[in-house]
Design a protein around this motif. Structure first.
Motif, PDB file in Angstrom:
ATOM      1  N   GLU A   9      32.215  49.149  46.327  1.00 36.54           N
ATOM      2  CA  GLU A   9      33.615  48.878  46.655  1.00 36.54           C
ATOM      3  C   GLU A   9      34.298  48.152  45.495  1.00 36.54           C
ATOM      4  O   GLU A   9      35.384  47.599  45.655  1.00 36.54           O
ATOM      5  N   ASP A  10      33.646  48.164  44.334  1.00 33.87           N
ATOM      6  CA  ASP A  10      34.119  47.324  43.231  1.00 33.87           C
ATOM      7  C   ASP A  10      35.577  47.575  42.870  1.00 33.87           C
ATOM      8  O   ASP A  10      36.364  46.634  42.700  1.00 33.87           O
ATOM      9  N   VAL A  11      35.942  48.846  42.785  1.00 34.88           N
ATOM     10  CA  VAL A  11      37.311  49.148  42.349  1.00 34.88           C
ATOM     11  C   VAL A  11      38.334  48.688  43.397  1.00 34.88           C
ATOM     12  O   VAL A  11      39.448  48.285  43.061  1.00 34.88           O
ATOM     13  N   SER A  67      28.178  31.371  33.071  1.00 35.74           N
ATOM     14  CA  SER A  67      29.081  30.645  33.974  1.00 35.74           C
ATOM     15  C   SER A  67      29.666  31.566  35.040  1.00 35.74           C
ATOM     16  O   SER A  67      30.325  31.110  35.962  1.00 35.74           O
ATOM     17  N   ARG A  68      29.411  32.860  34.913  1.00 37.64           N
ATOM     18  CA  ARG A  68      29.893  33.759  35.976  1.00 37.64           C
ATOM     19  C   ARG A  68      29.073  33.487  37.244  1.00 37.64           C
ATOM     20  O   ARG A  68      27.846  33.469  37.211  1.00 37.64           O
ATOM     21  N   GLY A  69      29.736  33.265  38.297  1.00 34.23           N
ATOM     22  CA  GLY A  69      29.032  32.920  39.545  1.00 34.23           C
ATOM     23  C   GLY A  69      28.938  31.422  39.698  1.00 34.23           C
ATOM     24  O   GLY A  69      29.198  30.880  40.774  1.00 34.23           O
ATOM     25  N   GLY A  92      22.609  35.713  30.325  1.00 35.44           N
ATOM     26  CA  GLY A  92      23.410  36.868  29.917  1.00 35.44           C
ATOM     27  C   GLY A  92      23.941  37.676  31.079  1.00 35.44           C
ATOM     28  O   GLY A  92      23.772  37.302  32.245  1.00 35.44           O
ATOM     29  N   TYR A  93      24.597  38.782  30.739  1.00 35.85           N
ATOM     30  CA  TYR A  93      25.183  39.621  31.783  1.00 35.85           C
ATOM     31  C   TYR A  93      24.127  40.467  32.483  1.00 35.85           C
ATOM     32  O   TYR A  93      23.223  41.011  31.833  1.00 35.85           O
ATOM     33  N   HIS A  94      24.243  40.578  33.766  1.00 34.63           N
ATOM     34  CA  HIS A  94      23.435  41.504  34.565  1.00 34.63           C
ATOM     35  C   HIS A  94      24.358  42.095  35.608  1.00 34.63           C
ATOM     36  O   HIS A  94      25.219  41.399  36.146  1.00 34.63           O
TER      37      HIS A  94
HETATM   38  N1  ARG Z   1      32.238  45.763  37.589  1.00 36.82           N
HETATM   39  C1  ARG Z   1      31.474  45.065  36.607  1.00 36.82           C
HETATM   40  C2  ARG Z   1      31.164  43.640  37.101  1.00 36.82           C
HETATM   41  O1  ARG Z   1      31.815  43.164  37.982  1.00 36.82           O
HETATM   42  C3  ARG Z   1      32.229  44.999  35.341  1.00 36.82           C
HETATM   43  C4  ARG Z   1      31.398  44.701  34.149  1.00 36.82           C
HETATM   44  C5  ARG Z   1      30.596  45.883  33.772  1.00 36.82           C
HETATM   45  N2  ARG Z   1      29.799  45.583  32.649  1.00 36.82           N
HETATM   46  C6  ARG Z   1      28.691  46.259  32.359  1.00 36.82           C
HETATM   47  N3  ARG Z   1      28.041  45.870  31.333  1.00 36.82           N
HETATM   48  N4  ARG Z   1      28.264  47.265  33.057  1.00 36.82           N
HETATM   49  O2  ARG Z   1      30.249  43.020  36.602  1.00 36.82           O
END
Ligand code: ARG
Length: 433
Positions: A24-26, A233-235, A318-320
């Motif tokens: 439902e992200d979008v 820091s996300r979250g 990092g990002y996940h």
């Molecule tokens: N919808 C993704 C989120 O909320 C956006 C970031 C996507 N980044 C990625 N490396 N796939 O995290």
């Protein structure tokens, strides 16, 4: 779904997997979209400053982003699952209207810092709304205490009759709580007010990005420096925002608990306006405090969201993609929690205490503590005064609740509420909106 911005060549994409990942992200991005547009504009300006975009290209992009904002707000541009997410929608739109120039927007940024900055701007706004809501609750409660400081009511500990209290004491107690909650919202806003834009995927980029400009343009009080920390820091910042919201709703829950007891026939301390109660579908005799109960339950919604968020944050640096799932609980909790907070001033204004009834419930034994303290002040050892107070018969029967309140002069107590101190503190945390 349209092509993905990250698609290269003809490698096939499994629709089912893609749908699961997009989820439902979008749709959730609809709440973040205007913030993403604002941040995208600041990013484009920054790219002009370092010569990656010409002034003309920067201007075209800014204009197109503004048109997109207007189209989005008036419903001409819909964020639907034809896009993977809001970020892709922006690039798709710019590319549609500006061709190659539109495709330049993503130089020096990643969706990782794009989602971070949009969420950060959103959090700032919601914390402002929370600050405002807490302040208004505190103001309404304090106004009620000021209007009627001395009406006696039984004071409880363990839900057992303790000593005489007053409605002013009850209102002022919650007013002080919401002053603290307003201050916490403001402090939390200051704590999260850091710009993550320009950290890209979590490692920076090989460009001298003008981060000072984006920080200033987006009104942040500081730049979040380390790109890895920006991702980490996300979250974390979302969680702290829900903590501030949770504190306010803890007090809402307490007020709601009190009110739900006070309106029972057993207590019968208050009446609630008809519009704050509902009827029963089967029992014609009933009026139920459903609104009060749902306000009481609202803490549970926020606590649940906070648990969900916290569970998702068990991640290495990092990002996940796991982090995408932080959006739903965050948005749900803020929407619900702020809706609940917005109803509170009306609920507070709608309470009518039944003064005669409250007074009639105060029995002489409730003056025993005052009497013991009075004798102790006159020199009797407190423990002896304590033992003799209950047997004092007439001495207790002669006291009135008004006396008891008037003599309870320790600072903050019902005879000395110090409402002016609370008013001063409330003024000091007034939101400047
Ligand atoms: N919808 C993704 C989120 O909320 C956006 C970031 C996507 N980044 C990625 N490396 N796939 O995290």
């Amino acid at each position: 779904m349209a092509d993905f911005i990250w698609q290269k060549g003809r490698a096939s994409v499994d629709e089912r997997i893609m749908r699961f990942m997009a989820g439902e992200d979008v749709i959730l991005d609809r709440e973040l979209f205007v913030y993403d547009l604002t941040a995208s504009r600041a990013h484009a300006e920054g790219l002009v400053h370092i010569g990656v975009l010409t002034t003309d290209e920067g201007q075209q992009i800014s204009n197109a982003l503004e048109s997109l904002r207007v189209a989005f707000l008036n419903g001409e541009f819909e964020l639907t699952d034809r896009f993977e997410d809001g970020h892709s929608a922006i690039e798709a739109y710019l590319t549609d209207v500006l061709g190659d120039t539109g495709k330049k927007i993503h130089a020096g940024r990643s969706r990782n810092d794009q989602v971070l900055v949009a969420t950060r701007l959103f959090l700032r706004d919601r914390l402002d709304a929370l600050h405002h809501a807490c302040w208004t609750c505190a103001d309404t409660l304090l106004t009620r205490a000021e209007a009627d400081p001395d009406t006696p009511m039984p004071g409880f500990t363990h839900l057992q009759h303790a000593v005489v209290s007053s409605t002013g004491h009850w209102f002022a107690g919650y007013a002080e709580a919401f002053i603290d909650n307003a201050a916490l919202s403001a402090d939390t806003r200051a704590w999260i007010d850091a710009n993550p834009l320009g950290t890209a995927a979590g490692f920076g980029v090989n460009l001298p990005l003008d981060r000072t400009h984006t920080t200033k343009a987006l009104g942040f009080s500081r730049t979040q420096i380390n790109p890895m920390y920006a991702q980490n820091s996300r979250g974390k910042f979302e969680l702290q925002t829900l903590n501030a919201l949770g504190q306010a709703l803890l007090d809402v829950r307490r007020i709601a608990w009190d009110l739900s007891l006070f309106c029972t026939p057993e207590f019968d301390y208050i009446t609630l306006p008809d519009e704050h109660t509902t009827g029963s579908s089967i029992m014609p005799n009933k009026r139920n405090p459903d609104l009060i109960e749902l306000l009481r339950a609202s803490y549970g919604v926020v606590a649940g969201a906070r648990n969900e968020l916290e569970s998702l944050l068990s991640l290495p640096a990092g990002y996940h993609r796991d982090l995408q799932f932080t959006k739903a609980p965050l948005l749900r909790a803020l929407r619900h929690g702020l809706d609940a907070m917005a109803l509170m001033p009306d609920v507070i204004s709608g309470i009518t205490f039944k003064a005669e009834h409250l007074r009639a419930r105060i029995e002489p034994e409730m003056f025993a503590t005052d009497l013991a303290v009075q004798h102790a002040a006159a020199g009797t050892p407190f423990r002896d005064a304590y033992r003799s107070a209950l047997g004092a018969g007439d001495a207790l029967a002669d006291v009135t609740p008004e006396d008891s309140i008037a003599k309870r002069v320790s600072p903050g107590a019902p005879g000395q509420l110090q409402l002016d101190h609370l008013r001063q503190r409330l003024n000091a945390v007034r939101p400047n909106l």
